[in-house]
Design a protein around this motif. Structure first.
Motif, PDB file in Angstrom:
ATOM      1  N   MET A   1      10.467  -4.475  -2.251  1.00  9.07           N
ATOM      2  CA  MET A   1      10.819  -5.393  -1.167  1.00  9.07           C
ATOM      3  C   MET A   1      11.275  -4.657   0.087  1.00  9.07           C
ATOM      4  SD  MET A   1      10.462  -8.647  -1.742  1.00  9.07           S
ATOM      5  CE  MET A   1      11.540  -9.192  -0.420  1.00  9.07           C
ATOM      6  N   ARG A   2      11.424  -3.333   0.004  1.00  6.29           N
ATOM      7  CA  ARG A   2      12.053  -2.611   1.118  1.00  6.29           C
ATOM      8  C   ARG A   2      11.256  -2.701   2.413  1.00  6.29           C
ATOM      9  NH1 ARG A   2      13.955   1.840  -2.838  1.00  6.29           N
ATOM     10  NH2 ARG A   2      16.156   1.329  -3.067  1.00  6.29           N
ATOM     11  N   GLY A   3       9.937  -2.703   2.339  1.00  2.00           N
ATOM     12  CA  GLY A   3       9.140  -2.789   3.556  1.00  2.00           C
ATOM     13  C   GLY A   3       9.409  -4.072   4.308  1.00  2.00           C
ATOM     14  N   ARG A   4       9.384  -5.209   3.604  1.00  2.00           N
ATOM     15  CA  ARG A   4       9.582  -6.496   4.261  1.00  2.00           C
ATOM     16  C   ARG A   4      11.017  -6.678   4.742  1.00  2.00           C
ATOM     17  NH1 ARG A   4       6.538  -9.649  -0.496  1.00  2.00           N
ATOM     18  NH2 ARG A   4       7.185  -7.707  -1.522  1.00  2.00           N
ATOM     19  N   VAL A   5      11.986  -6.191   3.972  1.00  5.63           N
ATOM     20  CA  VAL A   5      13.385  -6.291   4.401  1.00  5.63           C
ATOM     21  C   VAL A   5      13.634  -5.394   5.610  1.00  5.63           C
ATOM     22  CG1 VAL A   5      15.769  -5.794   3.726  1.00  5.63           C
ATOM     23  CG2 VAL A   5      14.247  -7.003   2.152  1.00  5.63           C
ATOM     24  N   ASN A   6      13.104  -4.177   5.598  1.00  6.81           N
ATOM     25  CA  ASN A   6      13.270  -3.292   6.747  1.00  6.81           C
ATOM     26  C   ASN A   6      12.582  -3.839   7.986  1.00  6.81           C
ATOM     27  OD1 ASN A   6      14.895  -1.128   5.785  1.00  6.81           O
ATOM     28  ND2 ASN A   6      13.165  -0.345   4.614  1.00  6.81           N
TER      29      ASN A   6
ATOM     30  N   TYR B   1       0.834  -1.199   0.000  1.00  5.58           N
ATOM     31  CA  TYR B   1       0.000   0.000   0.000  1.00  5.58           C
ATOM     32  C   TYR B   1       0.872   1.254   0.000  1.00  5.58           C
ATOM     33  CZ  TYR B   1      -3.682  -3.318   1.185  1.00  5.58           C
ATOM     34  OH  TYR B   1      -4.557  -4.369   1.164  1.00  5.58           O
ATOM     35  N   ASP B   2       0.239   2.393  -0.170  1.00  4.88           N
ATOM     36  CA  ASP B   2       0.944   3.663  -0.197  1.00  4.88           C
ATOM     37  C   ASP B   2       1.627   3.906   1.158  1.00  4.88           C
ATOM     38  OD1 ASP B   2       1.048   6.717   0.359  1.00  4.88           O
ATOM     39  OD2 ASP B   2       0.809   6.585  -1.806  1.00  4.88           O
ATOM     40  N   ARG B   3       2.947   4.023   1.121  1.00  5.25           N
ATOM     41  CA  ARG B   3       3.702   4.115   2.370  1.00  5.25           C
ATOM     42  C   ARG B   3       3.433   5.410   3.127  1.00  5.25           C
ATOM     43  NH1 ARG B   3       8.866   1.707  -0.860  1.00  5.25           N
ATOM     44  NH2 ARG B   3       8.362  -0.504  -0.573  1.00  5.25           N
ATOM     45  N   ARG B   4       3.266   6.487   2.394  1.00  6.91           N
ATOM     46  CA  ARG B   4       3.013   7.758   3.071  1.00  6.91           C
ATOM     47  C   ARG B   4       1.694   7.712   3.846  1.00  6.91           C
ATOM     48  NH1 ARG B   4       1.407  13.342   1.488  1.00  6.91           N
ATOM     49  NH2 ARG B   4       0.576  12.457  -0.424  1.00  6.91           N
ATOM     50  N   ARG B   5       0.683   7.080   3.271  1.00  9.14           N
ATOM     51  CA  ARG B   5      -0.594   6.973   3.974  1.00  9.14           C
ATOM     52  C   ARG B   5      -0.480   6.075   5.206  1.00  9.14           C
ATOM     53  NH1 ARG B   5      -5.135   6.470  -0.887  1.00  9.14           N
ATOM     54  NH2 ARG B   5      -4.717   8.526  -1.816  1.00  9.14           N
ATOM     55  N   ILE B   6       0.326   5.021   5.110  1.00  8.28           N
ATOM     56  CA  ILE B   6       0.534   4.148   6.272  1.00  8.28           C
ATOM     57  C   ILE B   6       1.188   4.928   7.404  1.00  8.28           C
ATOM     58  CG2 ILE B   6       1.787   2.123   7.131  1.00  8.28           C
ATOM     59  CD1 ILE B   6       1.453   0.888   4.358  1.00  8.28           C
TER      60      ILE B   6
ATOM     61  N   GLU C   1       3.875   1.701  11.285  1.00  7.74           N
ATOM     62  CA  GLU C   1       4.439   2.760  10.438  1.00  7.74           C
ATOM     63  C   GLU C   1       5.937   2.568  10.183  1.00  7.74           C
ATOM     64  OE1 GLU C   1       6.018   6.651  12.242  1.00  7.74           O
ATOM     65  OE2 GLU C   1       4.227   6.240  13.414  1.00  7.74           O
ATOM     66  N   GLY C   2       6.626   1.802  11.050  1.00  8.81           N
ATOM     67  CA  GLY C   2       8.087   1.717  10.988  1.00  8.81           C
ATOM     68  C   GLY C   2       8.664   1.298   9.644  1.00  8.81           C
ATOM     69  N   PRO C   3       8.313   0.114   9.101  1.00  6.77           N
ATOM     70  CA  PRO C   3       8.881  -0.294   7.813  1.00  6.77           C
ATOM     71  C   PRO C   3       8.545   0.666   6.674  1.00  6.77           C
ATOM     72  CG  PRO C   3       7.904  -2.169   8.933  1.00  6.77           C
ATOM     73  CD  PRO C   3       7.501  -0.945   9.704  1.00  6.77           C
TER      74      PRO C   3
END
Length: 420
Positions: A343-348, A78-83, A126-128
């Motif tokens: 993949m950055r969200g899951r890796v982070n 999903y949109d990271r800024r909204r998360i 919100e962290g990742p």
């Protein structure tokens, strides 16, 4: 040839976006540090029992482990800024509830812990997403400097946030909550204003395979696996901060002021080096610089362990913070640049689990070893263990040791080439 008008405009917009991002991180970091102080003081004032102080850590630890992997999946779907906005709005509302209930004298310990739990859940969600936004806000060549600048705000918050919260607490806990809420509101406004472009995510169902894709990605990338596992084991073995009260009282024979200085020394070292790294780029031999920095962290830990002088101990702890900042900036930038955006969200998320685990288990390991052998032998073994880990990791990950640049090419193009 001078850059085109479009290129100059794009660079300016990226710079403005990073400033907004940095202000958002600074506001929320200071707010969280102030929140930690007021919650602890308030709960102890209400209960007078250390047991409930331990529960504060528990209600923060459980979400950080249980929800990190799903939060990483959300950040890639999903949109990271909204998360990030959703998470910070939830935190802001919970902080306002704490302020109102405290003002009305209705804040009992269970309500405070419940709201702290809600804040912790929102921070994990919100962290990742927040960590994954940074590479899109600056060019790859500036990512290490941007990482350092972001870390500087965190270190400054660790130093000044508790002091500011303690000072405001003299006027009332509700005032601290209101000030914290104001800082979170600034963070929300800054995140809302920044220019962030994210490729439309490809929605996939949340299966075990997709949830743990970050683990699989890290395992298949030697450089990423090397830097994340190096951080885990080096911090696990080399952290002596849990033993500072023992060193202050029994070895250095200083009081609460000396203990405060000892606790602040690593953050001051990290802060000053972070300022320098935010102005200077790391261009060559980044792999060796990282390994040398972690080794120097181990040596500084040994100096601290063997010191009987407060000033030498302060300098050693200052050095641990400084060298840890160098390796942290390299590790953080390298992981971001070697990971495709989708993949950055899951890796982070996986990286955050490693970091949280190493910090918390490191304090446990130091405490247990000190109870068994004594504080000085425990700290000495920690420093030696860190040096041993550096030697082993240099042998296990030769590509990481020989790595010259943080930017190892366009990751997305490399992945596409592999698929083709």
């Amino acid at each position: 040839m001078p850059p085109s008008a479009a290129a100059r405009a794009d660079s300016l917009l990226q710079h403005r976006s990073f400033v907004a991002f940095w202000l958002a991180r600074t506001g929320s970091s200071f707010g969280f540090q102030m929140l930690s102080i007021v919650v602890g003081w308030q709960i102890y004032a209400v209960t007078g029992r250390a047991f409930y102080l331990g529960l504060i850590g528990l209600v923060q630890f459980i979400p950080s482990i249980a929800l990190a992997i799903p939060a990483g999946h959300l950040a890639d779907q999903y949109d990271r800024r909204r998360i990030v906005l959703l998470g910070q709005l939830i935190e802001w509302l919970a902080i306002l509830a704490l302020a109102l209930l405290t003002f009305l004298h209705r804040a009992d310990v269970l309500i405070i812990l419940a709201l702290v739990f809600i804040i912790s859940v929102a921070k994990v969600i919100e962290g990742p997403a927040l960590q994954s936004m940074l590479p899109a806000l600056v060019p790859p060549r500036l990512l290490a400097r941007a990482t350092a600048a972001s870390a500087v705000s965190g270190q400054a918050a660790m130093i000044a946030g508790p002091a500011l919260g303690g000072f405001l607490y003299t006027t009332g806990a509700d005032i601290v909550y209101l000030a914290t809420g104001l800082l979170y509101l600034v963070s929300v406004a800054m995140v809302s204003s920044l220019r962030y472009e994210q490729a439309p995510p490809v929605r996939v169902p949340a299966t075990l395979s997709t949830l743990f894709a970050g683990v699989r990605f890290i395992r298949e990338r030697p450089d990423v696996l090397g830097v994340i596992s190096l951080d885990l084991f080096a911090v696990l073995l080399g952290g002596a901060t849990a033993l500072l009260p023992i060193f202050a009282s029994d070895i250095l024979h200083t009081g609460p002021l000396g203990l405060g200085l000892l606790r602040a020394a690593p953050a001051v070292g990290a802060l000053l080096v972070g300022f320098w790294l935010s102005r200077h780029s790391l261009e060559r031999r980044v792999g060796m610089i990282m390994f040398v920095s972690v080794a120097c962290f181990g040596v500084a830990t040994l100096v601290f362990a063997l010191s009987a002088s407060l000033w030498i101990s302060l300098l050693a702890l200052f050095a641990t913070g400084a060298f840890d900042m160098v390796s942290m900036v390299i590790r953080g930038a390298l992981v971001q640049l070697d990971t495709p955006d989708d993949m950055r969200g899951r890796v982070n998320a996986v990286n955050s689990i490693f970091v949280n685990t190493s910090n918390q288990l490191g304090e446990f390991e130091s405490g247990m070893l000190a109870a068994w052998l004594g504080a000085v032998p425990a700290a000495v073994l920690g420093g030696i263990g860190t040096l041993a880990v550096v030697g082993i990791w240099m042998w296990l990950f030769p590509g990481l040791r020989q790595r010259q640049r943080l930017d190892n090419g366009d990751v997305e193009q490399q992945e596409a080439a592999k698929v083709a």
